[in-house]
Write a protein that holds these residues in place. Structure first.
Motif, PDB file in Angstrom:
ATOM      1  N   ILE A 187      86.789  61.700   2.691  1.00 32.26           N
ATOM      2  CA  ILE A 187      86.392  61.755   4.100  1.00 32.26           C
ATOM      3  C   ILE A 187      85.826  60.395   4.535  1.00 32.26           C
ATOM      4  CG2 ILE A 187      84.075  62.707   3.627  1.00 32.26           C
ATOM      5  CD1 ILE A 187      84.527  64.459   6.196  1.00 32.26           C
ATOM      6  N   CYS A 188      86.298  59.904   5.669  1.00 37.10           N
ATOM      7  CA  CYS A 188      85.914  58.550   6.101  1.00 37.10           C
ATOM      8  C   CYS A 188      84.545  58.560   6.795  1.00 37.10           C
ATOM      9  CB  CYS A 188      86.979  57.960   7.028  1.00 37.10           C
ATOM     10  SG  CYS A 188      86.980  58.629   8.711  1.00 37.10           S
ATOM     11  N   GLY A 189      83.986  57.378   6.927  1.00 35.00           N
ATOM     12  CA  GLY A 189      82.672  57.241   7.555  1.00 35.00           C
ATOM     13  C   GLY A 189      82.629  57.764   8.980  1.00 35.00           C
ATOM     14  N   GLY A 190      83.749  57.662   9.685  1.00 37.93           N
ATOM     15  CA  GLY A 190      83.820  58.151  11.063  1.00 37.93           C
ATOM     16  C   GLY A 190      83.772  59.667  11.136  1.00 37.93           C
ATOM     17  N   CYS A 191      84.356  60.326  10.144  1.00 40.34           N
ATOM     18  CA  CYS A 191      84.396  61.806  10.132  1.00 40.34           C
ATOM     19  C   CYS A 191      83.174  62.404   9.444  1.00 40.34           C
ATOM     20  CB  CYS A 191      85.634  62.293   9.381  1.00 40.34           C
ATOM     21  SG  CYS A 191      87.188  62.025  10.248  1.00 40.34           S
ATOM     22  N   TYR A 192      82.513  61.624   8.583  1.00 37.01           N
ATOM     23  CA  TYR A 192      81.453  62.197   7.750  1.00 37.01           C
ATOM     24  C   TYR A 192      80.094  62.062   8.414  1.00 37.01           C
ATOM     25  CZ  TYR A 192      79.013  63.614   3.493  1.00 37.01           C
ATOM     26  OH  TYR A 192      78.230  64.281   2.585  1.00 37.01           O
ATOM     27  N   ILE A 246      92.770  56.078   3.467  1.00 42.58           N
ATOM     28  CA  ILE A 246      93.318  57.377   3.868  1.00 42.58           C
ATOM     29  C   ILE A 246      92.200  58.416   3.837  1.00 42.58           C
ATOM     30  CG2 ILE A 246      94.999  59.174   3.326  1.00 42.58           C
ATOM     31  CD1 ILE A 246      96.730  56.990   2.027  1.00 42.58           C
ATOM     32  N   CYS A 247      91.950  59.003   5.010  1.00 41.49           N
ATOM     33  CA  CYS A 247      90.867  59.984   5.146  1.00 41.49           C
ATOM     34  C   CYS A 247      91.429  61.405   5.031  1.00 41.49           C
ATOM     35  CB  CYS A 247      90.197  59.804   6.499  1.00 41.49           C
ATOM     36  SG  CYS A 247      89.064  61.131   6.939  1.00 41.49           S
ATOM     37  N   THR A 248      90.759  62.234   4.237  1.00 35.29           N
ATOM     38  CA  THR A 248      91.203  63.625   4.061  1.00 35.29           C
ATOM     39  C   THR A 248      91.041  64.425   5.355  1.00 35.29           C
ATOM     40  OG1 THR A 248      89.024  63.928   3.055  1.00 35.29           O
ATOM     41  CG2 THR A 248      90.903  63.816   1.562  1.00 35.29           C
ATOM     42  N   ALA A 249      89.947  64.188   6.090  1.00 29.83           N
ATOM     43  CA  ALA A 249      89.710  64.969   7.315  1.00 29.83           C
ATOM     44  C   ALA A 249      90.617  64.527   8.463  1.00 29.83           C
ATOM     45  CB  ALA A 249      88.245  64.859   7.724  1.00 29.83           C
ATOM     46  N   CYS A 250      90.870  63.219   8.571  1.00 29.26           N
ATOM     47  CA  CYS A 250      91.788  62.708   9.613  1.00 29.26           C
ATOM     48  C   CYS A 250      93.228  63.167   9.352  1.00 29.26           C
ATOM     49  CB  CYS A 250      91.797  61.182   9.645  1.00 29.26           C
ATOM     50  SG  CYS A 250      90.289  60.398  10.237  1.00 29.26           S
ATOM     51  N   ASN A 251      93.531  63.516   8.103  1.00 29.09           N
ATOM     52  CA  ASN A 251      94.920  63.850   7.710  1.00 29.09           C
ATOM     53  C   ASN A 251      94.993  65.222   7.048  1.00 29.09           C
ATOM     54  OD1 ASN A 251      96.309  61.109   8.197  1.00 29.09           O
ATOM     55  ND2 ASN A 251      94.558  60.552   6.930  1.00 29.09           N
TER      56      ASN A 251
HETATM   57 ZN   LIG Z   1      88.372  60.485   8.998  1.00 23.04          ZN
END
Ligand SMILES: [Zn+2]
Length: 276
Positions: A187-192, A246-251
Motif C-alpha cells: 500500500i502506497c503512502g498516498g493510500c495508507y 506498484i500499490c496494492t490498494a491503487c490496483n
Molecule cells: Zn495507492
C-alpha cells in the motif's frame, strides 16, 4: 491503473498464463536466484479470492490453493512441494531455514510459529511470505549466496524487522554494501492513512515525506520509504534498494488489498529461492 508492461506474463501451458511482478535489481541475478511477487491473475479461486489466492487461511478450498501454488511455482520455476511458509504475526522473529524445513506449511505440518522472516543459504529451498497491503522485503546477498523473505507491516517496520534481517546477514559475514533488497508491491503512502496512535510510533520519521501530518487527526505513512531509511541506517547502499511503485490498494483489481476491500480478500505472495 497499472501498465500491463509492468507485469511479467508467463505461459505455463496452452491455456494458462500467470502474471507476476519482478524486481529489476534481483532480476540481474536470475542465474543465481528465483524470485517473484504474485498477482490475482492466473489462478482458479473464485469471487473475492479470485483468482490467485495463495493462502490456506482465507477460507478458500484447499484444492484451489494447491492448484494456485502449482501454477505460480511453475511460472517462476521452483518446486512448490518444497516451499517453506512463514507464520506472520506482525512481530520481528526471523528463522534460518534448513533442508528439514522443506514443505512446511504446504505438504507437511509446520512447527514454524510466529515467524515473519525467513532466511536460507540452502539451494533449492523456496521461501514464501504473504501479503495484501503489508510490505514484502526480498533480500539477496550475492557474496555469501544467501536469501531472505520478510513481511513488514507497520508493526514490523516499527520493530525494525528489515534492519534485523540485515544484521543477520552481517552475522553471516555478508558484505552489507553489496546486499540487495527489493521492497515489493504494497500500500502506497498516498493510500495508507493512519490515526494518531499508529503515527505516534513513527514520529522519528516525521519529515513530511515518510510521515505526513494532515492536521485533521489523520496522517499518511510511506512504509516503503520508512523501511528504506532504516535499511540505509543499517549500512545498506541506497542504490541496492529498490522500491516497487506498484500499490496494492491503487490496483486492487489485479492485486489483493486488505484496506480497499475491508478485509474481504485473498493473499498475494513473495517467493525467493537460491538456484541449485
Ligand atoms: Zn495507492
Amino acid at each position: 491503473m497499472i501498465d500491463e508492461k509492468r507485469l511479467t506474463q508467463i505461459k505455463i501451458d496452452n491455456d494458462t498464463t500467470v502474471s507476476v511482478i519482478k524486481s529489476k535489481l534481483l532480476s540481474k541475478f536470475d542465474d543465481k536466484i528465483v524470485h517473484g511477487f504474485s498477482t490475482r491473475l492466473g489462478g482458479v479461486s473464485k469471487d473475492h479470492l479470485s483468482s490467485m489466492n495463495l493462502s490456506f487461511s482465507r477460507g478458500d478450498e484447499r484444492d484451489n490453493v494447491l492448484e494456485n501454488h502449482r501454477r505460480f511455482a511453475k511460472a517462476l520455476g521452483y518446486d512448490e512441494k518444497k516451499l517453506v511458509f512463514s507464520d506472520q504475526v506482525h512481530k520481528d522473529h526471523i528463522r534460518i531455514c534448513t533442508e528439514e524445513d522443506a514443505g512446511k506449511g504446504i505438504i507437511i505440518e509446520s512447527d514454524i510459529k510466529e515467524t515473519d522472516g525467513l532466511m536460507t543459504e540452502v539451494k533449492g529451498l523456496p521461501l514464501i511470505t504473504f501479503f495484501a497491503d503489508c510490505v514484502p522485503l526480498l533480500f539477496y546477498a550475492p557474496d555469501i549466496n544467501t536469501v531472505a523473505a520478510v513481511h513488514s507491516g507497520w508493526k514490523g517496520t516499527f520493530l525494525r524487522i528489515g534492519p534485523k534481517t540485515v544484521k543477520l546477514f552481517r552475522d553471516r559475514n555478508a558484505d552489507i554494501s553489496k546486499l540487495i533488497c527489493y521492497i515489493g508491491p504494497s500500500i502506497c503512502g498516498g493510500c495508507y492513512e493512519i490515526g494518531p496512535d499508529t503515527a505516534e510510533n513513527f514520529m522519528d520519521f516525521n519529515d513530511g515525506i515518510i510521515l505526513r501530518d494532515n492536521h485533521n487527526g489523520k496522517y499518511n505513512l510511506s512504509l516503503q520509504k520508512a523501511i528504506r531509511k532504516t535499511l540505509i541506517k543499517e549500512g545498506m547502499k541506497e542504490e541496492n534498494i529498490e522500491i516497487s511503485d506498484i500499490c496494492t490498494a491503487c490496483n486492487s483489481d489485479i492485486l489483493f488489498s486488505h484496506r480497499k476491500t475491508n478485509g474481504k480478500r485473498g493473499n498475494l505472495a513473495a517467493v525467493i529461492m537460491l538456484k541449485q
